[in-house]
Design a protein around this motif. Structure first.
Motif, short mmCIF file in Angstrom:
data_model
loop_
_atom_site.label_atom_id
_atom_site.label_comp_id
_atom_site.label_asym_id
_atom_site.label_seq_id
_atom_site.Cartn_x
_atom_site.Cartn_y
_atom_site.Cartn_z
N SER A 235 50.12 -38.12 -45.35
CA SER A 235 50.60 -39.32 -46.06
C SER A 235 50.03 -39.44 -47.46
O SER A 235 50.05 -40.53 -48.04
N HIS B 268 60.01 -37.72 -48.66
CA HIS B 268 58.88 -38.34 -49.34
C HIS B 268 59.07 -39.83 -49.59
O HIS B 268 58.41 -40.40 -50.45
N SER B 269 59.97 -40.44 -48.86
CA SER B 269 60.07 -41.89 -48.94
C SER B 269 60.19 -42.50 -47.56
O SER B 269 59.59 -43.52 -47.26
N LYS C 174 55.47 -40.69 -44.07
CA LYS C 174 55.14 -41.77 -43.14
C LYS C 174 54.67 -41.24 -41.79
O LYS C 174 54.30 -42.03 -40.92
N SER D 226 54.38 -44.12 -57.01
CA SER D 226 54.57 -45.42 -56.37
C SER D 226 54.59 -45.26 -54.85
O SER D 226 54.11 -46.15 -54.12
N THR D 227 55.14 -44.14 -54.37
CA THR D 227 55.10 -43.88 -52.93
C THR D 227 53.67 -43.74 -52.45
O THR D 227 53.30 -44.26 -51.39
N GLN E 32 52.31 -47.23 -52.23
CA GLN E 32 52.86 -47.98 -51.10
C GLN E 32 52.32 -47.47 -49.77
O GLN E 32 52.07 -48.25 -48.83
N LEU E 33 52.14 -46.17 -49.65
CA LEU E 33 51.54 -45.62 -48.43
C LEU E 33 50.10 -46.10 -48.27
O LEU E 33 49.64 -46.39 -47.17
N HIS F 203 59.92 -50.48 -47.32
CA HIS F 203 59.70 -49.33 -48.18
C HIS F 203 60.74 -48.25 -47.97
O HIS F 203 61.22 -47.62 -48.92
N LYS G 164 62.78 -47.49 -51.31
CA LYS G 164 62.35 -46.24 -51.93
C LYS G 164 63.42 -45.15 -51.80
O LYS G 164 63.64 -44.37 -52.74
#
Length: 938
Positions: free
Chosen positions: A223, A247-248, A253, A304-305, A308-309, A334, A338
């Motif tokens: 992640s 990747h979103s 995840k 940004s990912t 957010q993760l 997300h 995303k």
């Protein structure tokens, strides 16, 4: 329900096979196959949704390797339902999007097969209820993501991004394997349902710190948590559909899913809070800060990912039920905004030819539909009402406001507010500067809104992001509540999702964050210049330097240990074996037994004498290769006679077949070597090697004598004798053991044999080039080379013998279950028949008449063997369990049918393929040398 789970996990993998089988078809066929698999899996999942949300948990469990604790166990609880739904739903939209995004000349079969392989592996992670099975799918995701990131393999950045992702996530996967093994040991089971209710046992174990750190290493690398974050931005070299999917919504995840899945057993300790919450908080702030000052659209979204993760990891690290609920809801938000943003960035790149924000602006006037989607998704990422991102951001700030870290009550809420501010700033920059800023598209392609294939999927996801804000309880409430209860064991508070919760600290923190973000955006040029002057370490540069240093260090160590001398390797190997054997002999003693010996017959004595003479002759004439090969064949034939004398017909058949095949292949190899090689070893070295060989031979001989003179003790062989017919349906104990009792070993062996065949191909393929090619042409030159001749008698005899030999091979294959024979021996007979055609009629004549390639034959054989094993799982039996029955046909009578015959067929295909590959390379190498003669000269 069992069938639903099997269908759910098998459909993506079936799609991979179909895509490979139809790779020459149109892209519409490929999209239809992949889309049908994703849509079918989603339909199956939705059919089980009501039952799962009402408290039922569909399960299926089949023994695979029970002695290791590995079972093919699946379940569908609310958390698995949530993640599997995201994987299949977004996967279906990505397939549609890829139809419009990929160029007409792109290999869509290869792209979609990689995508479906990844989808199947991710679904497997979500629904696995055995932690060892989860590890299998976990590693498969790393492999599939490597293939997807490096899909454009002609680009250096794609290849490097793929290698980096595989290195980091693969290394974390190794740590995760160790952690899961220790977790199963501490919990006393590898069954997930059992592990989750044994938190007290696991956390009281002295292994708990090691378990936690190893599992977190796997989750954090997957992640992209700090300091393992740097692989994710470089993975953006993949096609945009891959970025939108892997990747979103899915791959990154997987680590968050793992933390949520194991939350009941690992969370609740100071160590968990100290590591997980801290790493998540640092990652959230760091990723948001870096994203603000990136100019590439996908780089902004990548960082940004990461941020957010980090937010999700931090919430799970808090260790409270309310924080878990916030994390679960943000996972949904997300995924929606995303994936929309990645698709939006792909549209901009597709239409304008660039992703550089410094070359873009004013897109709202010329691409209004695309701009609407981009602004809507960016607003959700910024956490603005009335979108779902606003609600989950408020929930995060609310939880941070009540979290104390190291005795500091303000540290977490202040840092969380800073992260929210930075998140709002880069989101607003993405929305405003790109769509409403000054138009700077004069040097790029004339942009316009694309068609429905590109706009449709992000429009659906954007609508979901909006609906999650307007109708959160109706749209997501039951699923979020059920998933939170599954994670916390029912400890999550009552769920209430709404846009307005009154004036509270979270709202004030949110308003302040957005206000400061607007100020930062207003003064962005000055802020960006100031930040650009601050020296910062480059994670990629550090990674490359570290990797280079490790490789160079290992190369130096290897240069000291490994010298390019096969003699030295063999000498060290035999000396170590002798030392270990001598140590065991002196410690425990290896005395001969008292079992009476059997008098040797005259024939046995003559055969033994021939064996000794032939062995000594090989040593004496080692430099006369052809003569040495004749003596080697004598040794093999005497061994076969010994097997016959000792009532081992299967071994005798195998020995004779192997002997013929290897002798024929070695004869072909001798054609490529000088007739009399130079002597490489001096007398002292030969004496040393002779002493070592004599000591090894005497020691091995004494060990064999000691064993044979001891009384025979009944062991596992008695089980095989007693159960061969009743359990395996065959009277040939050897064959039943190979294809039933020890079939998994045989599967591994034929896989290794196939790999060996491919290794021969790889080693001999470049033999016509460089030094090897020059040596080969020197040996071929002059009077020593004579044209290939095909004696008429030999040609006609082999052509007449071919159908007879094939018929004998088929007979040996079919009778192997009850009489001496089987797939391995049959394959060798087939190989001998084909080898004779090459020897008699030449390579060219034979090769043009061959219809099946060696690579395909090896792959087909392994697939048959694996499919035979998987077939038993469908009927609830352990992997590779064989089944048999008797069928009566008129005129023919009663005969037996056994699934082991299919397995034997797979063995035969692999063996024939490996032999033919070796033959083809040996036969081709001289021709390639002649072909490249002129090329080297040029």
């Amino acid at each position: 329900m069992r069938l639903a789970l099997l269908t759910l996990i098998s459909m993506p993998f079936i799609a991979v096979i179909l895509l490979m089988a139809t790779r020459q078809s149109s892209r519409q066929v490929h999209m239809l196959i992949a889309g049908t698999a994703s849509a079918g899996g989603l339909a199956v999942l939705l059919s089980q949704a009501n039952a799962v949300l009402s408290g039922q948990t569909p399960t299926i469990s089949m023994a695979w390797l029970p002695t290791l604790g590995l079972d093919f166990s699946l379940w569908l609880d609310p958390l698995a339902l949530l993640f599997a739904g995201l994987i299949l739903g977004i996967g279906l939209l990505v397939i549609v999007y890829a139809q419009g995004y990929l160029a007409k000349n792109e290999p869509t079969a290869r792209f979609l097969s990689f995508l479906m392989l990844f989808q199947g592996a991710m679904v497997g992670i979500a629904v696995s209820s055995n932690v060892l099975l989860m590890l299998v799918f976990w590693e498969l995701t790393s492999l599939a993501s490597f293939l997807l990131i490096g899909f454009w393999r002609d680009r250096a950045d794609a290849r490097q991004g793929a290698r980096m992702a595989l290195t980091i996530t693969g290394g974390g996967g190794l740590a995760l394997i160790a952690g899961m093994m220790l977790l199963g040991k501490a919990a006393g089971s590898y069954d997930l349902a059992t592990i989750l209710v044994r938190a007290d046992l696991v956390q009281a174990s002295p292994l708990y710190p090691a378990i936690l750190i190893l599992i977190l290493a796997g989750a954090f690398t997957k992640s992209a948590q700090f300091p393992f974050h740097f692989w994710l931005p470089h993975a953006m070299a993949a096609p945009t559909p891959v970025s939108a999917y892997l990747h979103s919504a899915t791959m990154v995840k997987a680590g968050v899913f793992l933390l949520a899945r194991l939350w009941p057993v690992l969370a609740g300790t100071d160590l968990w809070f100290g590591i997980v919450a801290s790493i998540g908080l640092v990652t959230m702030v760091f990723g948001a800060g870096v994203a603000l000052f990136r100019h590439d659209l996908k780089a902004i979204l990548a960082y940004s990912t990461i941020s957010q993760l980090g937010l999700m990891v931090m919430l799970l690290g808090f260790g409270t039920g309310a924080a878990v609920t916030a994390a679960i809801f943000h996972i949904l938000n997300h995924a929606a905004f995303k994936a929309t943003l990645f698709m939006h960035a792909g549209i901009v790149d597709h239409e304008t030819g660039t992703r550089d924000m410094r070359r873009l602006g004013g897109l709202a006037a010329i691409m209004p539909l695309t701009a609407t989607l981009g602004v809507l998704a960016a607003a959700a990422m910024a956490g603005l009402p009335p979108l779902g991102g606003f609600i989950s951001k408020e929930m995060m700030l609310e939880q941070s406001a009540h979290t104390v870290w190291a005795g500091q009550a303000l540290l977490v809420p202040v840092l969380a507010t800073i992260a929210a501010m930075l998140s709002a700033a880069y989101s607003l920059r993405y929305a405003v500067a790109l769509h409403f800023g000054a138009r700077r598209t004069g040097d790029v392609a004339a942009p316009h809104d694309p068609g429905a294939m590109l706009l449709g999927p992000p429009a659906i996801l954007g609508a979901v992001a909006l609906a999650l804000g307007l109708l959160p309880m109706k749209l997501a409430g039951p699923l979020v509540a059920a998933a939170s209860a599954a994670v916390t064991g029912g400890a999550a508070p009552e769920l209430h999702l709404a846009l307005w919760h009154g004036v509270n600290p979270a709202l004030l923190m949110s308003v302040g964050a957005v206000a400061v973000a607007i100020l930062v955006l207003w003064g962005y040029p000055a802020v960006a210049k100031t930040v650009a002057r601050i020296p910062t370490p480059d994670a990629k540069h550090l990674f490359d330097r570290s990797l280079t240093a490790i490789v160079e260090g290992l190369r130096r160590v290897s240069g000291v240990i490994h010298v390019a001398s096969l003699q030295r390797y063999l000498m060290v190997l035999f000396v170590v074996a002798l030392a270990l054997g001598s140590d065991a002999a002196f410690r425990s003693g290896i005395a001969a037994g008292e079992r009476p010996t059997t008098p040797a017959s005259l024939l046995a004595i003559v055969a033994w004498a021939a064996l000794v003479v032939a062995t000594l002759a090989v040593v004496a004439v080692d430099r006369r290769r052809y003569l040495a090969l004749i003596f080697i064949s004598v040794i093999g034939l005497v061994m076969a006679l010994a097997f016959i004398h000792l009532s081992a017909p299967d071994l005798a058949l195998t020995q004779i077949s192997v002997e013929v095949v290897t002798i024929l292949l070695m004869l072909l190899a001798l054609h490529l070597l000088p007739g009399k090689p130079p002597r490489l070893s001096k007398i002292p070295r030969r004496l040393r090697d002779g002493v070592i060989a004599a000591a090894g031979g005497l020691g091995t001989g004494w060990l064999a004598w000691a064993i044979m003179t001891r009384p025979v003790r009944e062991g596992i062989s008695r089980f095989h004798w007693d159960n061969s017919y009743s359990g395996g349906g065959g009277t040939n104990v050897v064959n039943v053991t190979l294809v039933d009792f020890r079939a998994f070993d045989t599967l591994g062996e034929i896989t290794v044999l196939g790999i060996a065949g491919l290794a021969i191909f790889a080693l001999l393929e470049p033999a016509a080039h460089g030094v090897a090619g020059r040596r080969l042409r020197e040996w071929r030159s002059g009077d020593r080379f004579s044209p290939e001749r095909h004696p008429m008698m030999f040609v006609m005899a082999t052509r007449l013998l071919l159908p007879l030999a094939l018929l004998v091979g088929i007979y040996i294959l079919l009778r192997g279950h009850n009489q001496p024979g089987g797939g391995f021996i049959a394959a060798l007979i087939f190989s001998i028949a084909i080898l004779l055609q090459y020897l008699a009629s030449g390579f060219d004549w034979t090769d043009v008449r061959r219809r099946i390639g060696e690579h395909q034959l090896i792959g087909f054989g392994v697939l048959i063997a694996v499919a035979t094993g998987l077939g038993s799982l469908v009927f609830g039996a352990p992997f590779l369990t064989s089944s048999f029955g008797y069928v009566h046909l008129p005129l023919i009578g009663e005969f037996e049918l056994a699934t082991a015959m299919l397995f034997d067929l797979g063995v035969a295909c692999v063996v024939v393929g490996a032999v033919m590959m070796a033959l083809e390379q040996l036969a081709h190498v001289a021709q390639r040398a002649a072909k490249h003669d002129g090329e080297d000269a040029a």
